[in-house]
Design a protein around this motif. Structure first.
Motif, short mmCIF file in Angstrom:
data_model
loop_
_atom_site.label_atom_id
_atom_site.label_comp_id
_atom_site.label_asym_id
_atom_site.label_seq_id
_atom_site.Cartn_x
_atom_site.Cartn_y
_atom_site.Cartn_z
N THR A 160 0.84 -1.19 0.00
CA THR A 160 0.00 0.00 0.00
C THR A 160 0.88 1.24 0.00
N PRO A 161 0.42 2.33 -0.61
CA PRO A 161 1.23 3.56 -0.60
C PRO A 161 1.34 4.13 0.81
N LYS A 162 2.50 4.61 1.15
CA LYS A 162 2.72 5.20 2.47
C LYS A 162 3.07 6.67 2.31
N ARG A 163 2.31 7.51 2.97
CA ARG A 163 2.49 8.94 2.81
C ARG A 163 3.66 9.44 3.66
N ARG A 164 4.46 10.32 3.06
CA ARG A 164 5.58 10.92 3.77
C ARG A 164 5.24 12.37 4.12
N THR A 165 5.85 12.87 5.17
CA THR A 165 5.61 14.24 5.62
C THR A 165 6.92 15.02 5.58
N ALA A 166 6.91 16.12 4.85
CA ALA A 166 8.10 16.96 4.77
C ALA A 166 8.28 17.74 6.07
N GLN A 167 9.54 18.02 6.41
CA GLN A 167 9.85 18.76 7.63
C GLN A 167 10.57 20.06 7.29
N ASN A 168 10.36 21.04 8.11
CA ASN A 168 11.02 22.33 7.92
C ASN A 168 12.51 22.20 8.26
N PHE A 169 13.36 22.58 7.32
CA PHE A 169 14.80 22.49 7.56
C PHE A 169 15.24 23.60 8.51
N ASN A 170 15.83 23.21 9.63
CA ASN A 170 16.27 24.19 10.64
C ASN A 170 17.77 24.15 10.86
N GLY A 171 18.49 23.72 9.84
CA GLY A 171 19.94 23.64 9.94
C GLY A 171 20.46 22.23 10.02
N THR A 172 19.61 21.31 10.39
CA THR A 172 20.00 19.91 10.48
C THR A 172 19.03 19.07 9.67
N THR A 173 19.57 18.26 8.76
CA THR A 173 18.71 17.41 7.94
C THR A 173 18.25 16.20 8.74
N VAL A 174 16.96 16.00 8.77
CA VAL A 174 16.39 14.85 9.48
C VAL A 174 15.98 13.81 8.45
N TYR A 175 16.53 12.62 8.57
CA TYR A 175 16.24 11.56 7.62
C TYR A 175 15.18 10.61 8.19
N THR A 176 14.31 10.18 7.35
CA THR A 176 13.34 9.15 7.74
C THR A 176 13.48 7.97 6.77
N LYS A 177 13.27 6.80 7.29
CA LYS A 177 13.44 5.60 6.49
C LYS A 177 12.42 5.54 5.36
N VAL A 178 12.85 4.98 4.25
CA VAL A 178 11.93 4.73 3.15
C VAL A 178 11.23 3.41 3.44
N GLU A 179 9.97 3.48 3.79
CA GLU A 179 9.23 2.29 4.16
C GLU A 179 8.05 2.09 3.23
N GLU A 180 7.78 0.85 2.95
CA GLU A 180 6.65 0.51 2.10
C GLU A 180 5.52 0.01 2.99
N GLY A 181 4.36 0.62 2.82
CA GLY A 181 3.22 0.18 3.61
C GLY A 181 2.69 -1.15 3.10
N HIS A 182 2.02 -1.86 3.95
CA HIS A 182 1.41 -3.12 3.52
C HIS A 182 0.21 -3.43 4.40
N ALA A 183 -0.67 -4.22 3.87
CA ALA A 183 -1.86 -4.67 4.61
C ALA A 183 -2.00 -6.17 4.44
N GLN A 184 -2.57 -6.81 5.43
CA GLN A 184 -2.81 -8.24 5.37
C GLN A 184 -4.21 -8.50 4.81
N VAL A 185 -4.28 -9.31 3.77
CA VAL A 185 -5.56 -9.67 3.16
C VAL A 185 -5.70 -11.19 3.21
N LYS A 186 -6.78 -11.66 3.78
CA LYS A 186 -6.99 -13.10 3.90
C LYS A 186 -7.66 -13.64 2.64
N LEU A 187 -7.11 -14.73 2.13
CA LEU A 187 -7.68 -15.38 0.95
C LEU A 187 -8.84 -16.27 1.42
N THR A 188 -10.02 -15.71 1.42
CA THR A 188 -11.18 -16.40 2.00
C THR A 188 -11.87 -17.35 1.04
N ASP A 189 -11.71 -17.13 -0.27
CA ASP A 189 -12.48 -17.89 -1.25
C ASP A 189 -11.58 -18.55 -2.29
#
Length: 295
Positions: A49-78
């Motif tokens: 699933t797409p995972k939304r990222r949020t930009a941060q205001n640069f205040n002199g130090t770059t803050v890194y966030t991991k690149v993560e892929e969202g996912h959901a569990q779907v049960k194969l019922t049929d």
């Protein structure tokens, strides 16, 4: 199979194309498919699933966030399956076109089952206590009319910062009957593409692509990422059978051709595994329809 020689790989390719062409609701939700699935019915699979990222205001130090892929569990019922048995006599005398008379109806049956699975998920939403009420006898502009409800839904989606693209309104026959009175949807060439009705699409309305399904009760306005459909094709059958498992365009199925000595017949089996799930309920708004008031 006298007079009916064919490559089973070609059969599967045609089947996958047919599966997609028969799909209405399946084309509106997130889909995830895989061939040669080693699990079975009851298993859960991960759907990206797409995972939304949020930009941060640069205040002199770059803050890194991991690149993560969202996912959901779907049960194969049929496990939608269509199995056909036919004798040599059927093949030589009764079945003029194996593809048209056996395989195409089988593919049709399996793809319809998958489509109904998606419809069942939306029907559950439209029958929930939180569903908004559309009055079948309300006039356009009235608070209980589907158009008024849809303009409110569009505004809600915007407030929730839901993307303006990939918004859908899936409706059943009752809501379609109400919408057919809306002047801007009476002319398909003004509401959408000229070929729209052939694809079960009524057109665009307030930013929503309106699609019609005979399997729906009520209606659901949603973004593509609100729901997911997972389809898995089981592993090829081993042994003397001809069997192919394949996936394409986020659909998957297996076709198996064999001889069953218990019924002394050739057999054709088309099957797949499927499951549906709500990924983000905040990206959907359901509607239920009340019957017309008694005179």
């Amino acid at each position: 199979m006298t007079g009916n020689t064919f490559e089973i790989d070609d059969v599967v390719a045609v089947g996958l194309a047919l599966m997609r062409s028969n799909s209405v609701l399946g084309e509106c939700v997130m889909r995830d498919a895989e061939a040669s699935f080693t699990g079975g019915r009851g298993d859960s699979v991960r759907v990206r699933t797409p995972k939304r990222r949020t930009a941060q205001n640069f205040n002199g130090t770059t803050v890194y966030t991991k690149v993560e892929e969202g996912h959901a569990q779907v049960k194969l019922t049929d496990e939608p399956t269509d199995a056909a048995a036919f004798t040599t006599k059927d093949m030589t005398l009764n079945i003029e076109s194996f593809g048209e008379q056996v395989l195409k109806p089988q593919m049709d049956a399996v793809s319809t089952y998958v489509e109904k699975s998606a419809a069942a998920l939306l029907n559950t939403a439209s029958k929930a206590a939180t569903a908004r009420v559309i009055k079948a006898d309300a006039k356009p502009g009235d608070a209980g009319h589907v158009v008024k409800m849809l303009t409110a839904a569009a505004a809600d989606f915007t407030r929730r910062e839901i993307p303006a693209t990939d918004r859908f309104l899936a409706i059943g026959p009752d809501v379609q009957n109400v919408l057919l009175d809306v002047e801007q949807l009476q002319k398909v060439n003004e509401a959408g593409e000229p070929h729209a009705l052939r694809n079960a699409t009524m057109g665009d309305l307030f930013g929503f692509r309106v699609v019609v399904s005979p399997y729906l009760d009520g209606a659901v306005a949603f973004h593509k990422t609100a729901f997911a459909l997972a389809v898995r094709a089981p592993n090829e059958v081993q042994g003397g059978a001809r069997s192919v498992s394949a996936a394409d365009n986020s659909y998957a199925l297996r076709v198996t051709m064999d001889f069953d000595p218990s019924v002394k017949s050739e057999v054709s089996i088309v099957d797949t595994l499927c499951g549906v799930a709500t990924i983000d309920a905040t990206r959907a708004i359901a509607f239920t329809v009340t019957p017309p008031a008694k005179a």
